[in-house]
Design a protein around this motif. Structure first.
Motif, mmCIF file in Angstrom:
data_model
loop_
_atom_site.group_PDB
_atom_site.id
_atom_site.type_symbol
_atom_site.label_atom_id
_atom_site.label_comp_id
_atom_site.label_asym_id
_atom_site.label_seq_id
_atom_site.Cartn_x
_atom_site.Cartn_y
_atom_site.Cartn_z
ATOM 1 N N UNK A 129 10.856 -6.650 1.333
ATOM 2 C CA UNK A 129 11.547 -6.582 2.625
ATOM 3 C C UNK A 129 11.273 -5.211 3.247
ATOM 4 N N UNK A 130 10.537 -5.212 4.360
ATOM 5 C CA UNK A 130 10.200 -3.956 5.031
ATOM 6 C C UNK A 130 8.747 -3.589 4.804
ATOM 7 N N UNK A 131 8.073 -3.158 5.890
ATOM 8 C CA UNK A 131 6.636 -2.860 5.788
ATOM 9 C C UNK A 131 6.326 -1.395 6.091
ATOM 10 N N UNK A 132 7.245 -0.491 5.722
ATOM 11 C CA UNK A 132 6.946 0.936 5.805
ATOM 12 C C UNK A 132 6.065 1.327 4.629
ATOM 13 N N UNK A 133 5.843 2.619 4.418
ATOM 14 C CA UNK A 133 4.959 3.053 3.329
ATOM 15 C C UNK A 133 5.363 2.515 1.950
ATOM 16 N N UNK A 134 6.678 2.448 1.683
ATOM 17 C CA UNK A 134 7.110 1.985 0.360
ATOM 18 C C UNK A 134 6.825 0.492 0.195
ATOM 19 N N UNK A 135 7.182 -0.299 1.221
ATOM 20 C CA UNK A 135 6.974 -1.743 1.146
ATOM 21 C C UNK A 135 5.494 -2.087 1.090
ATOM 22 N N UNK A 136 4.687 -1.413 1.915
ATOM 23 C CA UNK A 136 3.242 -1.701 1.935
ATOM 24 C C UNK A 136 2.614 -1.369 0.581
ATOM 25 N N UNK A 137 3.003 -0.215 0.026
ATOM 26 C CA UNK A 137 2.419 0.182 -1.262
ATOM 27 C C UNK A 137 2.844 -0.784 -2.369
ATOM 28 N N UNK A 389 6.133 10.228 -0.751
ATOM 29 C CA UNK A 389 7.170 9.846 -1.714
ATOM 30 C C UNK A 389 7.406 8.330 -1.655
ATOM 31 N N UNK A 390 7.274 7.764 -0.445
ATOM 32 C CA UNK A 390 7.372 6.314 -0.299
ATOM 33 C C UNK A 390 6.260 5.625 -1.092
ATOM 34 N N UNK A 391 5.062 6.235 -1.060
ATOM 35 C CA UNK A 391 3.935 5.672 -1.813
ATOM 36 C C UNK A 391 4.248 5.745 -3.316
ATOM 37 N N UNK A 392 4.760 6.880 -3.747
ATOM 38 C CA UNK A 392 5.105 7.047 -5.174
ATOM 39 C C UNK A 392 6.134 5.979 -5.591
ATOM 40 N N UNK A 393 7.209 5.828 -4.783
ATOM 41 C CA UNK A 393 8.264 4.881 -5.155
ATOM 42 C C UNK A 393 7.755 3.446 -5.076
ATOM 43 N N UNK A 394 6.839 3.187 -4.143
ATOM 44 C CA UNK A 394 6.232 1.848 -4.043
ATOM 45 C C UNK A 394 5.411 1.530 -5.286
ATOM 46 N N UNK A 395 4.668 2.529 -5.767
ATOM 47 C CA UNK A 395 3.868 2.314 -6.978
ATOM 48 C C UNK A 395 4.788 2.072 -8.179
ATOM 49 N N UNK A 396 5.848 2.877 -8.247
ATOM 50 C CA UNK A 396 6.762 2.744 -9.397
ATOM 51 C C UNK A 396 7.478 1.399 -9.397
ATOM 52 N N UNK A 397 7.895 0.956 -8.208
ATOM 53 C CA UNK A 397 8.635 -0.309 -8.177
ATOM 54 C C UNK A 397 7.698 -1.477 -8.536
ATOM 55 N N UNK A 398 6.423 -1.375 -8.138
ATOM 56 C CA UNK A 398 5.475 -2.450 -8.485
ATOM 57 C C UNK A 398 5.357 -2.549 -10.013
#
Ligand SMILES: Cc1cc2nc3c(=O)[nH]c(=O)nc-3n(C[C@H](O)[C@H](O)[C@H](O)COP(=O)(O)OP(=O)(O)OC[C@H]3O[C@@H](n4cnc5c(N)ncnc54)[C@H](O)[C@@H]3O)c2cc1C
Ligand code: SF4
Length: 408
Positions: A129-137, A389-398
């Motif tokens: 849900x959401x397509x910012x840096x975290x969602x996209x990553x 940081x959004x990229x980092x959290x996106x990678x971690x959540x994946x």
């Protein structure tokens, strides 16, 4: 004036200049630049490749480690991360890591390189849900692992603040489009104009998908009670969204007051000047010694001729766009009259109709798992509220979702 807003400010390195800059690198063994990139983009490795004239290899390093490498190259506050500990600072000045990364990712775009390839599908479906840096990553990383990923985005276009916040002269939407295109090519589906909580509920997604990642960011500007209902007042993120949406084709009055002193305020004042506002006054709560905005952004605003007044808080308003301020430390008052007042005093999450509890603006959970099959990432998570940081959290959540669903 308009052209100034529409054109990317930082000039691209020429092949000779990028080589000169890479040649200043000391090729450190335990490179501090690489260990201080939150997203693990590995500057030491890509700079070494450039130095040995292997720009293709450098592009591979950036892209494999950071799905938003071309964006981070432009907007990352490198002085806080990779450049902060650069060993070269001990000799003269840090290596311009962001600009080298920009050269590499421009090379990748010019050659239309296709570096990443998704694994064969594993038949499991994940919603983001959401397509910012975290969602996209998160979506891209999960697609690479073989998941069938669908992003739900409430806006008409994807990108979050990459598209609707950061001004065109720092991050052209063309670059955002290209990064999203790469993620879509990995098999990610993006459903636009769909607000979770209204058009579809979280409960429905939880049932339909094996896991759900909430990456809704801080998508609303903060209002101060004394300005509520004041027709001369707009919120910074709403103003920047309108300007970016219309590629700068927005009329601004001559005399504008901006309240706030972070990076968002700097984007507002600089944009206003570029759009032709004659007098832009920025009143900031912090004193110059406590300033929140990055040095680069502050210098950019000052260069455009913005008047910055530090250490004042708004105390009351009067008809006709008048705002009264009081100094925080000295006995001093200030009265400013403006045709437009832009409030840049922070952003908050828009969790209306989403059953999510926040504590001090962050999801109340440890790690990135909210319970059941719901995970979270990005600004609503625990972190530094930057793109990288959004990229980092996106990678971690994946990784967390993959582990939850039985991956390695
Ligand atoms: C003006 C501005 C300038 C900035 N400049 C920089 C910078 O130069 N460098 C930097 O590193 N950081 C910068 N930042 C911060 C950075 O943009 C954010 O930290 C980052 O975008 C957060 O990523 P995110 O994915 O958590 O959220 P966002 O980018 O906010 O994306 C969240 C997405 O979720 C969508 N959404 C929200 N609710 C729902 C819902 N219910 N259903 C469906 N979709 C929903 C939103 O529409 C949005 O697209 C800036 C921020 C702003 C506002
Ligand atoms: S810390 Fe600086 S000098 Fe050392 S490898 Fe990284 S960029 Fe080069």
């Amino acid at each position: 004036m308009l052209k100034k807003y529409q054109q990317e400010h930082e000039a691209r390195y020429t092949p000779r200049l990028v080589m000169e800059e890479a040649s200043r690198c000391l090729l450190c063994l335990d490179a501090p630049c690489s260990s201080s990139c939150p997203a693990g983009t590995d500057p030491a490795k890509f700079i070494r490749s450039v130095r040995f004239k292997n720009v293709k290899g450098a592009a591979e390093t950036v892209r494999i480690n950071n799905l938003l490498g071309a964006i981070c190259a432009r907007v990352c506050p490198t002085e806080r991360y990779c450049q902060a500990g650069c060993s070269r600072s001990g000799i003269d000045k840090p290596i311009e890591i962001g600009r080298i990364q920009r050269y590499i990712t421009d090379f990748e775009a010019d050659l239309d390189m296709d570096i990443l390839e998704a694994k064969e599908g594993n038949g499991k479906k994940v919603a983001v849900i959401g397509s910012g840096p975290a969602g996209l990553t998160a979506a891209g990383e999960l697609a690479l692992l073989g998941y069938e990923v669908t992003i739900y985005e409430k806006e008409a276009k994807a990108g979050g603040y990459l598209r609707y916040g950061i001004p065109e002269y720092r991050l052209p939407n063309e670059v955002v489009d290209k990064e999203i295109e790469r993620i879509v090519k990995l098999g990610v589906d993006i459903v636009l104009n769909t607000k979770v909580g209204e058009d579809v509920t979280l409960e429905e997604l939880k049932k339909e998908y094996a896991a759900v990642v909430l990456a809704v960011g801080y998508s609303k500007g903060k209002m101060l009670p004394m300005f509520e209902g004041n027709r001369k007042v707009v919120l910074a993120v709403d103003f920047l969204k309108k300007v970016k949406d219309r590629k700068g084709n927005v009329k601004v009055p001559n005399n504008v007051l901006v309240i706030g002193g972070g990076d968002v305020a700097m984007d507002v004042v600089t944009t206003l000047k570029m759009l032709g506002a004659e007098q832009v006054t920025d009143v900031v709560y912090e004193t110059f010694a406590e300033f929140k905005a990055s040095k680069k952004e502050l210098e950019g605003a000052q260069k455009e001729g913005v008047s910055i007044i530090d250490g004042y808080v708004p105390v009351s308003t009067a008809r006709g766009g008048i705002v009264k301020f009081k100094h925080r430390y000295i006995n001093s008052e200030l009265k400013i009259k403006a045709d437009l007042i832009v409030l840049a005093v922070g952003q908050v999450a828009d969790l209306e109709k989403l059953p999510v509890e926040l504590e001090k603006g962050e999801v109340k959970a440890s790690g990135n798992h909210m319970g059941a099959n719901v995970f979270f990432a990005g600004d609503i998570g625990h972190g530094e509220k930057t793109v990288v940081y959004g990229v980092k959290l996106g990678k971690e959540v994946a990784k967390a979702v993959d582990a939850y669903l039985g991956g390695k």
